[in-house]
Design a protein around this motif. Structure first.
Motif, PDB file in Angstrom:
ATOM      1  N   ASN A   7      57.048  42.267  26.973  1.00 57.28           N
ATOM      2  CA  ASN A   7      55.587  42.269  26.381  1.00 57.28           C
ATOM      3  C   ASN A   7      55.248  42.825  24.969  1.00 57.28           C
ATOM      4  OD1 ASN A   7      54.927  41.053  28.712  1.00 57.28           O
ATOM      5  ND2 ASN A   7      54.872  43.014  29.909  1.00 57.28           N
ATOM      6  N   GLU A   8      54.523  42.337  24.124  1.00 56.53           N
ATOM      7  CA  GLU A   8      54.460  43.018  22.880  1.00 56.53           C
ATOM      8  C   GLU A   8      53.183  43.631  22.949  1.00 56.53           C
ATOM      9  OE1 GLU A   8      54.016  39.944  19.830  1.00 56.53           O
ATOM     10  OE2 GLU A   8      56.024  39.181  20.465  1.00 56.53           O
ATOM     11  N   TYR A   9      53.191  44.772  22.187  1.00 58.00           N
ATOM     12  CA  TYR A   9      52.016  45.647  22.315  1.00 58.00           C
ATOM     13  C   TYR A   9      50.933  45.075  21.367  1.00 58.00           C
ATOM     14  CZ  TYR A   9      49.242  49.972  21.075  1.00 58.00           C
ATOM     15  OH  TYR A   9      48.008  50.764  21.023  1.00 58.00           O
ATOM     16  N   LYS A  10      49.663  44.821  21.830  1.00 53.51           N
ATOM     17  CA  LYS A  10      48.609  44.180  20.908  1.00 53.51           C
ATOM     18  C   LYS A  10      47.224  44.972  21.379  1.00 53.51           C
ATOM     19  CE  LYS A  10      50.590  39.448  21.681  1.00 53.51           C
ATOM     20  NZ  LYS A  10      50.342  38.191  22.198  1.00 53.51           N
ATOM     21  N   PRO A  11      47.100  45.947  20.477  1.00 50.94           N
ATOM     22  CA  PRO A  11      45.773  46.845  20.663  1.00 50.94           C
ATOM     23  C   PRO A  11      44.685  45.897  20.415  1.00 50.94           C
ATOM     24  CG  PRO A  11      46.979  47.114  18.486  1.00 50.94           C
ATOM     25  CD  PRO A  11      47.788  46.242  19.397  1.00 50.94           C
ATOM     26  N   SER A  12      43.536  46.365  21.252  1.00 46.46           N
ATOM     27  CA  SER A  12      42.310  45.447  21.164  1.00 46.46           C
ATOM     28  C   SER A  12      41.270  46.429  20.573  1.00 46.46           C
ATOM     29  CB  SER A  12      41.743  44.966  22.327  1.00 46.46           C
ATOM     30  OG  SER A  12      41.783  46.080  23.425  1.00 46.46           O
ATOM     31  N   MET A  16      42.644  51.936  17.959  1.00 50.51           N
ATOM     32  CA  MET A  16      43.865  51.632  18.325  1.00 50.51           C
ATOM     33  C   MET A  16      44.634  50.622  17.211  1.00 50.51           C
ATOM     34  SD  MET A  16      44.309  53.756  20.631  1.00 50.51           S
ATOM     35  CE  MET A  16      45.972  53.177  21.102  1.00 50.51           C
ATOM     36  N   LYS A  17      43.880  49.688  16.757  1.00 52.52           N
ATOM     37  CA  LYS A  17      44.666  48.816  15.570  1.00 52.52           C
ATOM     38  C   LYS A  17      44.712  49.603  14.609  1.00 52.52           C
ATOM     39  CE  LYS A  17      42.314  44.494  17.168  1.00 52.52           C
ATOM     40  NZ  LYS A  17      41.418  43.404  17.010  1.00 52.52           N
ATOM     41  N   TRP A  18      43.747  50.369  14.276  1.00 54.60           N
ATOM     42  CA  TRP A  18      43.875  51.471  13.036  1.00 54.60           C
ATOM     43  C   TRP A  18      44.967  52.406  13.011  1.00 54.60           C
ATOM     44  CZ3 TRP A  18      43.442  56.606  12.415  1.00 54.60           C
ATOM     45  CH2 TRP A  18      43.516  57.072  10.999  1.00 54.60           C
ATOM     46  N   MET A  19      45.213  53.069  14.269  1.00 54.84           N
ATOM     47  CA  MET A  19      46.366  53.913  14.748  1.00 54.84           C
ATOM     48  C   MET A  19      47.593  53.262  14.518  1.00 54.84           C
ATOM     49  SD  MET A  19      47.471  56.682  15.410  1.00 54.84           S
ATOM     50  CE  MET A  19      46.002  58.036  15.839  1.00 54.84           C
ATOM     51  N   ASP A  20      47.656  51.819  14.969  1.00 53.69           N
ATOM     52  CA  ASP A  20      48.954  51.206  15.159  1.00 53.69           C
ATOM     53  C   ASP A  20      49.502  50.952  13.760  1.00 53.69           C
ATOM     54  OD1 ASP A  20      51.064  49.762  16.489  1.00 53.69           O
ATOM     55  OD2 ASP A  20      49.918  47.978  15.723  1.00 53.69           O
ATOM     56  N   GLU A  21      48.474  50.649  12.864  1.00 52.97           N
ATOM     57  CA  GLU A  21      48.831  50.380  11.675  1.00 52.97           C
ATOM     58  C   GLU A  21      49.289  51.511  10.791  1.00 52.97           C
ATOM     59  OE1 GLU A  21      46.451  48.682   7.262  1.00 52.97           O
ATOM     60  OE2 GLU A  21      45.751  48.587   9.258  1.00 52.97           O
ATOM     61  N   LYS A  22      48.651  52.741  10.793  1.00 52.89           N
ATOM     62  CA  LYS A  22      48.698  53.848  10.068  1.00 52.89           C
ATOM     63  C   LYS A  22      49.859  54.630  10.860  1.00 52.89           C
ATOM     64  CE  LYS A  22      45.372  52.967   7.461  1.00 52.89           C
ATOM     65  NZ  LYS A  22      45.847  52.035   6.121  1.00 52.89           N
ATOM     66  N   LEU A  25      52.604  55.320  17.084  1.00 54.09           N
ATOM     67  CA  LEU A  25      52.761  56.189  18.151  1.00 54.09           C
ATOM     68  C   LEU A  25      52.636  55.518  19.392  1.00 54.09           C
ATOM     69  CD1 LEU A  25      54.530  58.603  18.971  1.00 54.09           C
ATOM     70  CD2 LEU A  25      52.159  59.914  18.945  1.00 54.09           C
ATOM     71  N   PRO A  26      51.385  54.821  19.713  1.00 54.60           N
ATOM     72  CA  PRO A  26      51.427  54.035  20.896  1.00 54.60           C
ATOM     73  C   PRO A  26      52.102  53.077  21.184  1.00 54.60           C
ATOM     74  CG  PRO A  26      49.110  54.684  19.888  1.00 54.60           C
ATOM     75  CD  PRO A  26      50.195  54.942  18.919  1.00 54.60           C
ATOM     76  N   ARG A  27      52.510  52.532  20.119  1.00 48.88           N
ATOM     77  CA  ARG A  27      53.374  51.067  20.033  1.00 48.88           C
ATOM     78  C   ARG A  27      54.729  51.705  20.445  1.00 48.88           C
ATOM     79  NH1 ARG A  27      54.218  46.162  18.090  1.00 48.88           N
ATOM     80  NH2 ARG A  27      51.995  46.358  17.135  1.00 48.88           N
ATOM     81  N   LEU A  28      55.289  53.157  20.021  1.00 51.43           N
ATOM     82  CA  LEU A  28      56.602  53.561  20.464  1.00 51.43           C
ATOM     83  C   LEU A  28      56.514  53.974  21.793  1.00 51.43           C
ATOM     84  CD1 LEU A  28      59.105  54.716  19.399  1.00 51.43           C
ATOM     85  CD2 LEU A  28      58.221  56.832  18.886  1.00 51.43           C
ATOM     86  N   VAL A  29      55.377  54.444  22.328  1.00 47.84           N
ATOM     87  CA  VAL A  29      55.351  54.741  23.741  1.00 47.84           C
ATOM     88  C   VAL A  29      55.495  53.692  24.645  1.00 47.84           C
ATOM     89  CG1 VAL A  29      54.097  55.954  25.414  1.00 47.84           C
ATOM     90  CG2 VAL A  29      54.260  57.042  23.239  1.00 47.84           C
ATOM     91  N   TYR A  30      54.566  52.765  24.206  1.00 51.44           N
ATOM     92  CA  TYR A  30      54.868  51.369  25.068  1.00 51.44           C
ATOM     93  C   TYR A  30      55.944  50.701  25.188  1.00 51.44           C
ATOM     94  CZ  TYR A  30      52.881  46.737  26.542  1.00 51.44           C
ATOM     95  OH  TYR A  30      52.594  45.687  27.117  1.00 51.44           O
ATOM     96  N   ASN A  31      56.740  50.764  24.066  1.00 46.85           N
ATOM     97  CA  ASN A  31      58.132  50.200  23.935  1.00 46.85           C
ATOM     98  C   ASN A  31      59.055  50.857  24.624  1.00 46.85           C
ATOM     99  OD1 ASN A  31      57.005  47.780  22.585  1.00 46.85           O
ATOM    100  ND2 ASN A  31      57.329  48.465  20.494  1.00 46.85           N
TER     101      ASN A  31
END
Length: 431
Positions: A7-12, A16-22, A25-31
């Motif tokens: 599953n890919e991390y897709k913030p809505s 969270m989109k801004w955090m994922d870009e800058k 960390l949430p993507r790292l935890v998710y993966n």
């Protein structure tokens, strides 16, 4: 581990989109521990000891920081500051007992984790780096635990420091200067306490760094499993969250129950009574013994009682003691069997359960026993088998044994030979 079905991390949410870009960390935890990390579906409870080790490490760091706030690394007052923490600091007794028993719990968890790796071949390719970093963590743990044992400055702390640092004097030419450099003098005193306290406080954070590398290295090939068969399809895996999060949560709860039972009812069961006597350089204890988790290596050290030509027995004991752990670094290359799991290696299984395990049990027992017969002789026999197992038996067995047939896939090992089940998606298989 990258699988096309992960599953890919897709913030809505915009934030969270801004955090994922800058800062992803949430993507790292998710993966790493979320739905984006597919894990073999057949992991048994021996695979829970990784998270339990992380729980123990966290417990040791938190309680250690609190203990450090009330400790003075001075030979005149070190013992009294520990007693002050126990008697006068609010909840100080809980911090002290949790820290002392947490070290024992940490080693119990790590020993099971390591021997699970021995049996299931977790050191084999492509996970050699995971194994090597794990051995580094174990060595750092031993150094940290030894220095921590010195800090209460009781009788066993002082004489343990004197005996263990005295081992370096067996090294020709440079041994005694190294010993004096470690102690800051000719015997354990203020300088040694300051050195050990500083390193005891620092090394857990070094362990955290190596643990991060350990987990990082694990996520590249992915988790091993009891069959040793690699993941072939989506049906072989399930997401780490929620399935293994729930399973790990159950294991953490069971661990907490057992740990609290020891902490509140038997807090001194694993300690030595002499360590509640202030250190006295003029009074040698009748039986100097380290903490229980050092016993097998202490037994190997004491197994050498006679000089061998020009090599002193003490030097051979020191080399054997360190070599008993360093041999683990070479396991990925000593074991040439194409089969990972001991479940499918009948000859290996016999030598493991009826050879290595009893030898380790004897070493544990003899390491805590007096240095007299028959314990010395038993230590010698067990030490001989220990090294023979890794250096002789394991290479020979891996070359000549005939393994049992492996399952076609992880799914087959769980559900049996069902082609439809093998091809089914993970959601259908786990419904």
């Amino acid at each position: 581990m990258s699988f096309p079905w992960a599953n890919e991390y897709k913030p809505s949410h915009p934030f969270m989109k801004w955090m994922d870009e800058k800062l992803p960390l949430p993507r790292l935890v998710y993966n790493s521990v979320g739905s984006g990390y597919p894990v073999p579906r057949n992991l048994n409870y021996f695979w829970n000891f990784g998270i339990l080790a992380l729980v123990c490490l966290t417990l040791q760091i938190v309680t250690g920081i609190v203990m450090a706030m009330h400790y003075a690394a001075n030979a005149q007052v070190a013992f009294d500051t520990v007693e002050h923490t126990m008697r006068d600091v609010n909840w100080g007794w809980l911090m002290r007992y949790a820290h002392a028993n947490g070290a024992s719990a940490f080693f119990v968890v790590i020993y099971i984790h390591i021997f699970r790796g021995f049996f299931y071949g977790s050191y084999k390719a492509p996970r050699e780096m995971v194994w090597l970093l794990g051995v580094v963590i174990f060595l750092l743990m031993m150094a940290t635990a030894f220095m921590g044992y010195v800090l209460p400055w009781g009788q066993m702390s002082f004489w343990g420091a004197k005996v263990i640092t005295g081992l370096f004097s067996a090294i020709p030419l440079v041994g005694e200067p190294i010993q004096q450099w470690l102690l800051g003098g000719f015997a354990p005193d203020n300088a040694a306490l300051n050195r050990f306290f500083s390193l005891h406080y620092l090394l857990p954070f070094v362990i955290v760094g190596v643990v991060i590398l350990h987990i990082w290295a694990l996520h590249i090939p992915g988790s091993s499993n009891p069959t040793g068969v690699e993941v072939k399809s989506e049906s072989d895996t399930i997401p780490f969250y929620p399935y293994y999060i729930a399973k790990d949560g159950w294991a953490v709860g069971a661990f907490a129950f057992l740990f609290c039972a020891v902490l509140f009812f038997f807090p001194n069961a694993l300690g030595h009574p002499d360590n509640y006597i202030p250190a006295n350089p003029m009074s040698t204890p009748a039986h100097i013994v380290p903490e229980w988790y050092f016993w097998p290596f202490y037994a190997i050290l004491r197994a050498f009682t006679q000089d061998f030509f020009f090599i002193p027995a003490k030097l051979m004991g020191v080399l054997a003691m360190f070599g008993s752990i360093l041999v683990w670094f070479f396991l990925p290359w000593l074991d040439k069997s194409p089969v990972r799991s001991g479940t499918y290696r009948p000859m290996f299984k016999k030598f493991f359960w009826f050879g290595l395990i009893p030898a380790m049990a004897v070493l544990f027992y003899c390491g805590g026993a007096p240095a007299e017969e028959p314990f010395v002789m038993l230590s010698q026999i067990a030490s001989l088998y220990y090294f023979a197992h890794f250096l002789i038996i394991l290479p020979i067995v891996s070359a000549i044994e005939k393994p049992l047939p492996l399952p076609y896939s992880i799914t087959e090992s769980v559900l049996g030979k069902d082609e439809a089940a093998q091809l089914a998606p993970a959601q259908t298989a786990t419904a």
